[in-house]
Design a protein around this motif. Structure first.
Motif, PDB file in Angstrom:
ATOM      1  N   ASP A 135       0.840  -1.186   0.000  1.00 30.47           N
ATOM      2  CA  ASP A 135       0.000   0.000   0.000  1.00 30.47           C
ATOM      3  C   ASP A 135       0.886   1.252   0.000  1.00 30.47           C
ATOM      4  OD1 ASP A 135      -2.966   0.972   1.083  1.00 30.47           O
ATOM      5  OD2 ASP A 135      -1.318   2.234   1.743  1.00 30.47           O
ATOM      6  N   GLU A 136       0.648   2.143  -0.961  1.00 34.94           N
ATOM      7  CA  GLU A 136       1.563   3.283  -1.128  1.00 34.94           C
ATOM      8  C   GLU A 136       1.558   4.234   0.080  1.00 34.94           C
ATOM      9  OE1 GLU A 136       3.911   4.101  -3.626  1.00 34.94           O
ATOM     10  OE2 GLU A 136       3.571   2.005  -4.081  1.00 34.94           O
ATOM     11  N   ASP A 137       0.363   4.517   0.655  1.00 35.63           N
ATOM     12  CA  ASP A 137       0.313   5.428   1.809  1.00 35.63           C
ATOM     13  C   ASP A 137       1.011   4.805   3.013  1.00 35.63           C
ATOM     14  OD1 ASP A 137      -1.045   7.273   0.337  1.00 35.63           O
ATOM     15  OD2 ASP A 137      -3.028   6.526   0.938  1.00 35.63           O
ATOM     16  N   GLU A 138       0.771   3.509   3.186  1.00 38.60           N
ATOM     17  CA  GLU A 138       1.412   2.796   4.299  1.00 38.60           C
ATOM     18  C   GLU A 138       2.943   2.808   4.083  1.00 38.60           C
ATOM     19  OE1 GLU A 138       0.235   1.836   7.042  1.00 38.60           O
ATOM     20  OE2 GLU A 138       1.533   0.245   7.829  1.00 38.60           O
ATOM     21  N   HIS A 139       3.352   2.652   2.826  1.00 35.04           N
ATOM     22  CA  HIS A 139       4.790   2.663   2.531  1.00 35.04           C
ATOM     23  C   HIS A 139       5.401   3.994   2.934  1.00 35.04           C
ATOM     24  CE1 HIS A 139       8.310   3.496  -0.112  1.00 35.04           C
ATOM     25  NE2 HIS A 139       8.675   2.341   0.393  1.00 35.04           N
ATOM     26  N   THR A 140       4.737   5.101   2.574  1.00 35.34           N
ATOM     27  CA  THR A 140       5.277   6.425   2.911  1.00 35.34           C
ATOM     28  C   THR A 140       5.419   6.563   4.433  1.00 35.34           C
ATOM     29  OG1 THR A 140       4.061   7.239   1.010  1.00 35.34           O
ATOM     30  CG2 THR A 140       4.926   8.911   2.503  1.00 35.34           C
ATOM     31  N   ALA A 141       4.390   6.100   5.152  1.00 38.61           N
ATOM     32  CA  ALA A 141       4.422   6.222   6.614  1.00 38.61           C
ATOM     33  C   ALA A 141       5.533   5.368   7.222  1.00 38.61           C
ATOM     34  CB  ALA A 141       3.070   5.814   7.183  1.00 38.61           C
ATOM     35  N   ARG A 142       5.677   4.147   6.760  1.00 34.86           N
ATOM     36  CA  ARG A 142       6.679   3.226   7.335  1.00 34.86           C
ATOM     37  C   ARG A 142       8.098   3.594   6.906  1.00 34.86           C
ATOM     38  NH1 ARG A 142       2.617   2.496   9.536  1.00 34.86           N
ATOM     39  NH2 ARG A 142       3.884   3.775  10.903  1.00 34.86           N
ATOM     40  N   ARG A 143       8.223   4.146   5.729  1.00 35.42           N
ATOM     41  CA  ARG A 143       9.547   4.462   5.192  1.00 35.42           C
ATOM     42  C   ARG A 143      10.222   5.580   6.017  1.00 35.42           C
ATOM     43  NH1 ARG A 143      13.219   3.201   0.697  1.00 35.42           N
ATOM     44  NH2 ARG A 143      14.756   4.796   1.035  1.00 35.42           N
ATOM     45  N   ARG A 144       9.391   6.498   6.578  1.00 33.25           N
ATOM     46  CA  ARG A 144       9.957   7.623   7.348  1.00 33.25           C
ATOM     47  C   ARG A 144      10.890   7.122   8.450  1.00 33.25           C
ATOM     48  NH1 ARG A 144       4.736  10.007   8.178  1.00 33.25           N
ATOM     49  NH2 ARG A 144       4.333  10.658   6.055  1.00 33.25           N
ATOM     50  N   LEU A 145      10.449   6.088   9.155  1.00 37.21           N
ATOM     51  CA  LEU A 145      11.237   5.546  10.267  1.00 37.21           C
ATOM     52  C   LEU A 145      12.594   5.043   9.769  1.00 37.21           C
ATOM     53  CD1 LEU A 145      10.948   4.031  13.320  1.00 37.21           C
ATOM     54  CD2 LEU A 145      10.968   2.100  11.761  1.00 37.21           C
ATOM     55  N   TRP A 146      12.587   4.329   8.641  1.00 36.95           N
ATOM     56  CA  TRP A 146      13.827   3.748   8.100  1.00 36.95           C
ATOM     57  C   TRP A 146      14.774   4.848   7.629  1.00 36.95           C
ATOM     58  CZ3 TRP A 146      15.515  -1.340   7.672  1.00 36.95           C
ATOM     59  CH2 TRP A 146      14.611  -2.307   8.141  1.00 36.95           C
ATOM     60  N   ASP A 147      14.180   5.885   6.990  1.00 36.24           N
ATOM     61  CA  ASP A 147      15.040   6.978   6.515  1.00 36.24           C
ATOM     62  C   ASP A 147      15.723   7.665   7.696  1.00 36.24           C
ATOM     63  OD1 ASP A 147      14.616   6.548   3.865  1.00 36.24           O
ATOM     64  OD2 ASP A 147      12.965   7.965   3.676  1.00 36.24           O
ATOM     65  N   LEU A 159      18.342   5.063   9.340  1.00 37.00           N
ATOM     66  CA  LEU A 159      19.531   4.816   8.496  1.00 37.00           C
ATOM     67  C   LEU A 159      20.007   6.096   7.806  1.00 37.00           C
ATOM     68  CD1 LEU A 159      18.445   1.412   6.902  1.00 37.00           C
ATOM     69  CD2 LEU A 159      20.217   1.741   8.622  1.00 37.00           C
ATOM     70  N   SER A 160      19.739   7.246   8.435  1.00 35.78           N
ATOM     71  CA  SER A 160      20.185   8.519   7.844  1.00 35.78           C
ATOM     72  C   SER A 160      21.718   8.525   7.746  1.00 35.78           C
ATOM     73  CB  SER A 160      19.731   9.686   8.713  1.00 35.78           C
ATOM     74  OG  SER A 160      20.422   9.624   9.947  1.00 35.78           O
ATOM     75  N   VAL A 161      22.234   9.403   6.908  1.00 30.45           N
ATOM     76  CA  VAL A 161      23.694   9.501   6.746  1.00 30.45           C
ATOM     77  C   VAL A 161      24.329   9.789   8.112  1.00 30.45           C
ATOM     78  CG1 VAL A 161      25.518  10.910   5.697  1.00 30.45           C
ATOM     79  CG2 VAL A 161      23.523  10.217   4.334  1.00 30.45           C
ATOM     80  N   ARG A 162      23.687  10.674   8.876  1.00 26.21           N
ATOM     81  CA  ARG A 162      24.254  11.051  10.181  1.00 26.21           C
ATOM     82  C   ARG A 162      24.313   9.836  11.123  1.00 26.21           C
ATOM     83  NH1 ARG A 162      21.346  14.439  13.990  1.00 26.21           N
ATOM     84  NH2 ARG A 162      22.848  15.084  15.562  1.00 26.21           N
ATOM     85  N   ASN A 163      23.181   9.131  11.262  1.00 22.42           N
ATOM     86  CA  ASN A 163      23.164   7.961  12.154  1.00 22.42           C
ATOM     87  C   ASN A 163      24.113   6.878  11.665  1.00 22.42           C
ATOM     88  OD1 ASN A 163      21.375   9.004  13.946  1.00 22.42           O
ATOM     89  ND2 ASN A 163      19.573   8.000  13.088  1.00 22.42           N
ATOM     90  N   THR A 164      24.166   6.692  10.349  1.00 19.81           N
ATOM     91  CA  THR A 164      25.049   5.653   9.806  1.00 19.81           C
ATOM     92  C   THR A 164      26.500   5.982  10.136  1.00 19.81           C
ATOM     93  OG1 THR A 164      23.502   5.160   8.041  1.00 19.81           O
ATOM     94  CG2 THR A 164      25.769   4.501   7.668  1.00 19.81           C
TER      95      THR A 164
END
Ligand code: HEM
Length: 416
Positions: free
Chosen positions: A33-45, A48-53
């Motif tokens: 589901d595209e809306d669910e993907h957008t919501a769940r993807r925020r956490l991963w971004d 795994l942000s450049v700063r955290n990595t």
């Protein structure tokens, strides 16, 4: 270019039922589901942000790179099966990154049975990837049958690690802490069952997406370095006088990054998995109309070797990425991490890991195939098993110091 089109926000392609494989578990990768993907993807971004990595995940990885070197040293010049060694390294490192728990396969030199079983289960799933309903039926009605049970074991294993992680109550800077935070944040908005499914889906996604991709990439790069000693030497020369733990410096070394790009181009870890389905009204791809409900795929392995996109596409030529740009005919065709809004959430982490591992190895060792080893068999036996599986690759790691000593001894004897 099909790879870009597949995940462009301009069309309405959605993920196929392949992504229902671990239902009811879900995550940014498994939701269709595209809306669910957008919501769940925020956490991963965020996780795994450049700063955290750079500040959190990579410092943890250095400890595992040290374990990798210790493993190589223990072999004492005997051939090593790189496929196993890199699988152990990546699962150990991801176990630590996700749960703050080292799986210790490098240290013991043995497979954790559950990881081996998962690899066997993926091999079994590979031929029926496009008919995932068969797998779902088997999961539903025969979960305790042979190989299917093996697939479930990795899920149970991840769930158990997560349960231990929650029980310990410890505040850690691992990926699990982000997943647990989301689990609590959704309290009141989602049922407990749904929140548990998300927690489990996230943990499984992180361990498998993070390990089973970096693992074949590291195996393949070792193969190319042993096969092309001149390229290994060029990387070695680039490393002179630099700190091989400085990921920012490594990101700017042309030949090192050329070697990595060529490896990901010729042996893409995700060879064909990202399948999509057309919307019910169908859509146009250039001058071709594709009716609704059709599965489409842009196979990376084929596209990234095509002569339309890359001059001498089947050859390993790292220079095409810096001094010979005319050899890259269509830049957008290079997409080992996918593209657009569904592209790999761990791309930065993966690239930094590859640069650190490869440069530390090249700085210390010369890679050679053992006498009599048929190097071509690595490529000939390459398999697409959800992720890429190079054929068994045996390599001897010769410490550079002893190479230098041998050369010096040789000089002395000729003088005497
Ligand atoms: C060389 C290593 C890697 C390669 C080539 C790679 C490649 C890819 C590709 C092609 C996709 C899209 C899959 C699809 O749409 O079906 C993907 C998605 C993903 N990857 Fe990676 N990956 C790598 C490493 C990692 C690492 C280290 C992580 C960290 C945990 C990671 C996490 C993810 C996640 C979470 C997604 C789902 C993204 C989404 O749908 O929003 N990957 N990866």
């Amino acid at each position: 270019m099909a790879i870009v089109w597949l995940d462009s926000t301009k069309n309405e392609l959605t993920k196929t039922d392949w992504y229902d494989m671990v239902l009811p578990r879900t995550s940014t990768i498994f939701t269709r589901d595209e809306d669910e993907h957008t919501a769940r993807r925020r956490l991963w971004d965020h996780a795994l942000s450049v700063r955290n990595t750079n500040n959190i995940h990579i410092p943890r990885t250095l400890h595992h790179i040290k374990a990798l070197h210790e493993f190589i040293d223990k072999a004492n010049g005997e051939p090593i099966l790189v496929n196993d060694m890199m699988a152990w390294y990546t699962f150990d490192a991801m176990g630590d990154l996700v749960y703050g728990q080292d799986f210790e396969m490098l240290k013991t030199g043995k497979w954790r049975p559950v990881v081996k079983q998962q690899q066997r289960a993926l091999a079994l799933l590979a031929p029926i990837n496009d008919t995932i309903w068969i797998v779902r039926l088997a999961f539903a009605f025969a979960p305790f049958y042979g190989k299917i049970r093996e697939f479930f074991k990795i899920i149970d294993f991840c769930d158990q690690r997560m349960a231990e992680r929650i029980q310990s109550g410890a505040k850690k800077d691992d990926l699990a802490s982000y997943f647990i935070e989301e689990y609590h944040a959704l309290d009141g908005q989602r049922s407990l069952k749904e929140r548990k499914a998300l927690l489990s889906g996230n943990a499984v996604s992180a361990v498998i997406a993070g390990s089973d991709t970096t693992n074949p990439a590291l195996t393949a790069v070792s193969y190319f370095l042993a096969k092309n000693p001149k390229d290994a030497e060029k990387v070695y020369q680039e490393l002179q006088g630099i700190d091989v733990t400085d990921s920012i410096v490594l990101a700017n070394l042309p030949h090192l990054n050329g070697v990595i790009n060529e490896t990901l181009r010729l042996f893409p870890p995700a060879m064909t998995i990202n399948t999509r389905v057309t919307p019910s009204q169908g859509l146009w791809f250039d001058d071709t109309f594709i009716p609704g409900g059709i599965r489409v795929v842009a196979p990376k392995y084929t596209i990234m070797r095509s002569s339309e996109a890359f001059e001498d596409g089947a050859s390993f030529i790292p220079e095409r990425w810096y001094s010979r740009p005319e050899m890259v005919r269509i830049r957008a065709a290079f997409a080992p991490f996918g593209s657009g809004h569904r592209q790999c959430a761990g791309k930065h982490l993966a690239l930094v890991q590859l640069r650190l591992v490869i440069s530390s190895i090249v700085q210390k060792y010369i890679l050679e195939f053992p006498p009599g080893f048929d190097a071509e068999s690595v490529e000939k036996n390459l398999k697409d098993q959800v992720t890429c599986r190079p054929g068994p690759c045996w390599v001897v790691y010769k410490p550079r110091v002893s190479e230098m000593k041998r050369a010096l001894d040789g000089n002395y004897s000729s003088i005497i």
